[in-house]
Design a protein around this motif. Sequence first.
Motif, PDB file in Angstrom:
ATOM      1  N   LEU A  30       0.843  -1.191   0.000  1.00  0.00           N
ATOM      2  CA  LEU A  30       0.000   0.000   0.000  1.00  0.00           C
ATOM      3  C   LEU A  30       0.873   1.234   0.000  1.00  0.00           C
ATOM      4  CD1 LEU A  30      -2.255  -1.963   0.995  1.00  0.00           C
ATOM      5  CD2 LEU A  30      -3.048  -0.074   2.365  1.00  0.00           C
ATOM      6  N   GLU A  31       0.450   2.225  -0.757  1.00  0.00           N
ATOM      7  CA  GLU A  31       1.095   3.535  -0.716  1.00  0.00           C
ATOM      8  C   GLU A  31       0.162   4.465   0.052  1.00  0.00           C
ATOM      9  OE1 GLU A  31       3.422   5.271  -4.163  1.00  0.00           O
ATOM     10  OE2 GLU A  31       2.053   3.893  -5.178  1.00  0.00           O
ATOM     11  N   ALA A 133      -5.735   4.783   2.905  1.00  0.00           N
ATOM     12  CA  ALA A 133      -4.436   4.372   3.444  1.00  0.00           C
ATOM     13  C   ALA A 133      -3.729   5.580   4.037  1.00  0.00           C
ATOM     14  CB  ALA A 133      -3.586   3.734   2.356  1.00  0.00           C
ATOM     15  N   LEU A 134      -3.637   5.626   5.365  1.00  0.00           N
ATOM     16  CA  LEU A 134      -2.941   6.729   6.035  1.00  0.00           C
ATOM     17  C   LEU A 134      -1.436   6.485   6.060  1.00  0.00           C
ATOM     18  CD1 LEU A 134      -5.262   7.396   9.093  1.00  0.00           C
ATOM     19  CD2 LEU A 134      -5.230   8.563   6.884  1.00  0.00           C
ATOM     20  N   GLU A 135      -1.045   5.225   6.287  1.00  0.00           N
ATOM     21  CA  GLU A 135       0.364   4.828   6.277  1.00  0.00           C
ATOM     22  C   GLU A 135       0.490   3.631   5.361  1.00  0.00           C
ATOM     23  OE1 GLU A 135       1.723   3.929  10.233  1.00  0.00           O
ATOM     24  OE2 GLU A 135       1.141   5.908  11.006  1.00  0.00           O
ATOM     25  N   GLY A 136       1.471   3.664   4.480  1.00  0.00           N
ATOM     26  CA  GLY A 136       1.681   2.563   3.563  1.00  0.00           C
ATOM     27  C   GLY A 136       2.433   1.421   4.208  1.00  0.00           C
ATOM     28  N   GLY A 137       2.671   0.393   3.426  1.00  0.00           N
ATOM     29  CA  GLY A 137       3.419  -0.765   3.896  1.00  0.00           C
ATOM     30  C   GLY A 137       2.895  -2.032   3.269  1.00  0.00           C
ATOM     31  N   ARG A 138       3.462  -3.126   3.694  1.00  0.00           N
ATOM     32  CA  ARG A 138       3.100  -4.437   3.153  1.00  0.00           C
ATOM     33  C   ARG A 138       1.987  -5.055   3.990  1.00  0.00           C
ATOM     34  NH1 ARG A 138       4.852  -9.909   3.652  1.00  0.00           N
ATOM     35  NH2 ARG A 138       5.059 -10.925   1.617  1.00  0.00           N
ATOM     36  N   ILE A 139       1.037  -5.698   3.298  1.00  0.00           N
ATOM     37  CA  ILE A 139      -0.010  -6.494   3.927  1.00  0.00           C
ATOM     38  C   ILE A 139       0.075  -7.871   3.302  1.00  0.00           C
ATOM     39  CG2 ILE A 139      -2.491  -6.859   4.199  1.00  0.00           C
ATOM     40  CD1 ILE A 139      -2.867  -3.848   4.175  1.00  0.00           C
TER      41      ILE A 139
END
Length: 148
Positions: A30-31, A133-139
């Motif tokens: 996610l960005e 998405a407030l903060e990105g990262g891997r899910i």
Amino acid sequence: MDETRTPTVVAIHVAKATRLPMRAVDAVVLEAGKGIVGDRYHGTRHRHVTVQSAESLDEAASVLGSEVPAELTRRNLTISHGVVPREPGVRLRVGEALLEVVRVAAPCRLLDDTIGAGAQEALRRRAGTVFRALEGGRIALGDAVRAE
């Protein structure tokens, strides 16, 4: 959400374009402010990620009288159990990402064509939630889902 057990991500689905079938993946990135990289809603203003509960799909299947496959609802993430929050502003930590509720994800009448007659009604109030998405990262599959 059930406080005795932590819900986890049990399915992840994405589609490159609106009319294309959803495909299952093991993980997504996610960005912040944009959504899932490679998904049809990436870059939209607020509809970054949709989340539904496997328990709600089971309830819908009971009402419908037949299975409700997670990928046919066109939601991105399916969590193991619990009620997905619907109140705008509520935040969930899913894997590395921080999501915020935008609105309820209303089921559309096309579900009657893809899942079966009565699917839209069976999924009413069970179709999940739209998040930004407030903060990105891997899910990834198996990631914990926690209210923040």
